[in-house]
Enzyme design. Structure first.
Site, PDB file in Angstrom:
ATOM      1  N   GLY A 327       0.813  -1.201   0.000  1.00  0.00           N
ATOM      2  CA  GLY A 327       0.000   0.000   0.000  1.00  0.00           C
ATOM      3  C   GLY A 327       0.852   1.259   0.000  1.00  0.00           C
ATOM      4  N   SER A 328       0.329   2.304   0.572  1.00  0.00           N
ATOM      5  CA  SER A 328       0.993   3.611   0.514  1.00  0.00           C
ATOM      6  C   SER A 328       2.220   3.727   1.407  1.00  0.00           C
ATOM      7  CB  SER A 328      -0.014   4.712   0.886  1.00  0.00           C
ATOM      8  OG  SER A 328      -1.027   4.793  -0.083  1.00  0.00           O
ATOM      9  N   THR A 329       2.533   2.671   2.201  1.00  0.00           N
ATOM     10  CA  THR A 329       3.737   2.735   3.026  1.00  0.00           C
ATOM     11  C   THR A 329       5.003   2.872   2.169  1.00  0.00           C
ATOM     12  OG1 THR A 329       3.936   0.321   3.065  1.00  0.00           O
ATOM     13  CG2 THR A 329       2.693   1.354   4.854  1.00  0.00           C
TER      14      THR A 329
END
Length: 628
Positions: A327-329
């Protein structure tokens, strides 16, 4: 004419026959005596050494002395794995007259459940060296020991021996990180040094116990004993003492590990914490766990099947083998890749209308905020987790450069030095897709990778490692879980460590860190609620990973989905920004948004590590209740 009468007895002939018979008898006796004497000479003189050795072997026996397995401690000296005295039942097949009869008697005396009888019999048939005792049963009860003692005369070749048995005081909390020992099986016997493992019944199966088996096991000894005709020991003639295994001190902090387990209690997920400067793994939690003590003596088939069929997969080590879309990590890492490749600058802005479109493509790749964030630069794009900015960046980078840059942070690779069973997960590129699916790589797939979706998969350990390298400003320190073997400290500079990541402008690290700090402390930050009352500077990044793909015009609604189809919640963090002491990666399966359901767990871990108990006023139960 008168004929004389014939003689009734011929004395001379009888004497002659007697003498002949006596001579033959004498010759036969002499021949037999000669044969007997020859045989005695052969046995007593010619074969003297052979038979005296055999006689000595019947009277004198060499028995192995297994070494004491080394203890395992956490970084503060708290005991994680110890050895407790127990009594084991062993059998030497060569000394048993009737194996089946003996086994039947043992089954009756021990009052074994029906489901354990076959396993008991199989252990008796396990191949061993001649006169090597086979372990039939461990951890005998006092009643079982008493029954065996009363019937000892009926059980030649069967012994009850005292031995130390592995025990884990915090089994469920440490089950995945420590691993466990178990009975040596037939396949393992083929690979082991039979001399060093003589008399040893257990071996490390998983985790630390498996990786450091050689150091923990030690060296076997032996003793020479005199026995009677029934094989009972009369006296000891000599011995070579075994060398105990070395104690192992881990980098794990038991209290931090316990906190991570408490934070994830009742959920599926993982928390990994690393000290960036040393690469020491402070916590490596996989939830749910299991009672590893049950595997030491051999778990019964019904219980093992129940664990295997458990829908929550308690035996699965999510920390090192669980594969999740990041994801956006991953956006901070992509930002650094864009800066390094000259695709973006820190000041450059784009306009976000709420979506991104590829040239000559009508499909819209949407931002999570449907009406968009307007004009965003690098720092704001990180703070608000703007997808459109990173769609643009990913497209401009291309999958080849993007994948290559992510490999420098350890994505798609095994990074830890001594973590047994670590998965590489997957950092995709066009060559991988061609080999896997025999298809070309499409531009839209690059956009998915640009926000940590699509084919890209990471493990929690891998994500924590990348976060620690980010916190180190590109300096690579290989993660490890052992701190000290015996009295010898494990070196920080470990073999096969990747090269440091060097940027053209060191100020780029500061710009990315600033954006990550705004995630938690900024007015628009996606995890700004997590930053309330923060007593140090912390950088973080939330992530939400889709379990399944939505259609072009579909809208995600967690309430309408089955629990296991909901998004995974992720969060990475490090603190303090100016001198990072801890880097954390959190993944909570099917929990929803990372900023809501994972960020506070990372904050709890950093608080516990950085603050004194009196400074850390955040109660874990209250924290979890507030989330609910």
């Amino acid at each position: 004419m008168h004929n004389p009468r014939p003689a009734l007895k011929n004395t001379q002939q009888e004497v002659r026959i007697f003498r002949i018979r006596s001579l033959l008898a004498f010759l036969i006796v002499m021949l037999l005596t000669s044969l007997l004497i020859s045989r005695l000479v052969y046995l007593q003189v010619v074969r003297h050494e052979v038979y005296i050795t055999r006689s000595e072997d019947n009277r004198v026996r060499v028995e192995p002395l297994p070494p004491t397995r080394g203890l395992i401690f956490d970084r503060n000296g708290q005991l994680l794995a110890e050895n407790r005295p127990t009594y084991n039942l062993t059998l030497v097949r060569e000394r048993v007259d009737d194996l089946e009869e003996t086994l039947a008697l043992l089954v009756d005396l021990l009052d074994l459940p029906e489901e354990e009888v076959e396993a008991f019999r199989q252990r008796s048939r396990q191949r061993q060296r001649p006169f090597q005792p086979a372990l039939l049963m461990s951890d005998l009860s006092e009643e079982q020991i008493a029954r065996l003692a009363v019937n000892r005369h009926r059980l030649p070749g069967v012994e009850v021996e005292a031995q130390l048995l592995r025990y884990y005081p915090d089994a469920e909390i440490m089950s995945h990180a420590l691993g466990f020992v178990g009975r040596i099986n037939a396949e393992e016997l083929k690979e082991l040094d039979v001399g060093n493992y003589a008399g040893t019944h257990f071996i490390g199966k998983t985790g630390v116990e498996r990786f450091y088996e050689d150091e923990l096991h030690g060296q076997a000894g032996l003793r020479k004993v005199e026995t009677n005709a029934r094989g009972r020991v009369l006296r000891e003639l000599g011995r070579t003492d075994p060398v105990p295994g070395q104690d192992l001190t881990l980098t794990l902090d038991k209290d931090l590990q316990a906190l991570g387990h408490q934070l994830l209690e009742g959920r599926r997920g993982s928390i990994v914490a690393i000290e960036p400067g040393s690469g020491e793994i402070l916590a490596m939690v996989s939830s749910p766990g299991f009672d590893s003590n049950r595997f030491v003596t051999g778990i019964d088939s019904a219980s093992y099947q129940a664990l295997q069929e458990d829908i929550d997969l308690p035996l699965f080590n999510r920390a090192i083998r669980g594969q999740y879309p990041p994801g956006s990590t991953v956006k901070p890492f992509l930002a650094l890749a864009g800066l390094a490749e000259g695709v973006i600058t820190p000041e450059e802005t784009i306009y976000d209308p709420g979506y991104y479109q590829l040239p000559n493509d009508s499909r819209r790749y949407r931002n999570w905020l449907r009406w968009g964030h307007g004009r965003v630069d690098l720092e704001r794009a990180l703070a608000v987790s703007n997808n459109t900015y990173f769609y643009t960046l990913a497209h401009d980078l291309g999958i080849d450069r993007l994948s290559e840059r992510m490999h420098t942070f350890g994505f798609g690779e095994r990074n830890a030095y001594d973590v047994f069973g670590e998965s590489t997960a997957l950092m995709p590129d066009r060559d991988w897709k061609r080999a896997r699916f025999n298809q070309p790589w499409y531009p839209g797939e690059t956009l998915s990778v640009g926000i940590g979706q699509g084919y890209w998969m990471v493990t929690p350990l891998q994500l924590a490692t990348a976060t620690s390298i980010l916190a180190n400003r590109g300096e690579w320190v290989k993660p490890r879980i052992a701190k000290r073997i015996g009295d010898q400290e494990l070196a920080v500079d470990l073999p096969d460590t990747k090269e440091d990541i060097v940027l053209e402008n060191d100020a780029w690290w500061d710009r990315v860190f600033s954006g990550m700090e705004k995630v938690i402390s900024g007015s628009e930050g996606t995890a700004r609620r997590t930053g309330v009352g923060l007593k140090y500077r912390m950088g973080g990044k939330s992530g939400t990973a889709q379990v399944f793909s939505l259609g072009q015009d579909q809208k995600y609604n967690a309430e309408e989905l089955a629990e296991r189809l909901r998004d995974h919640a992720l969060f990475i963090a490090f603190a303090p920004i100016e001198d990072p002491q801890i880097a954390v990666a959190v993944i909570v399966e099917n929990a929803g948004g990372g900023s809501t359901h994972a960020a506070h767990l990372a904050r709890a871990m950093t608080d516990a590590w950085l603050l004194e108990p009196e400074e850390n006023g955040r109660n874990v139960d209250a924290l979890l209740e507030a989330e609910d």
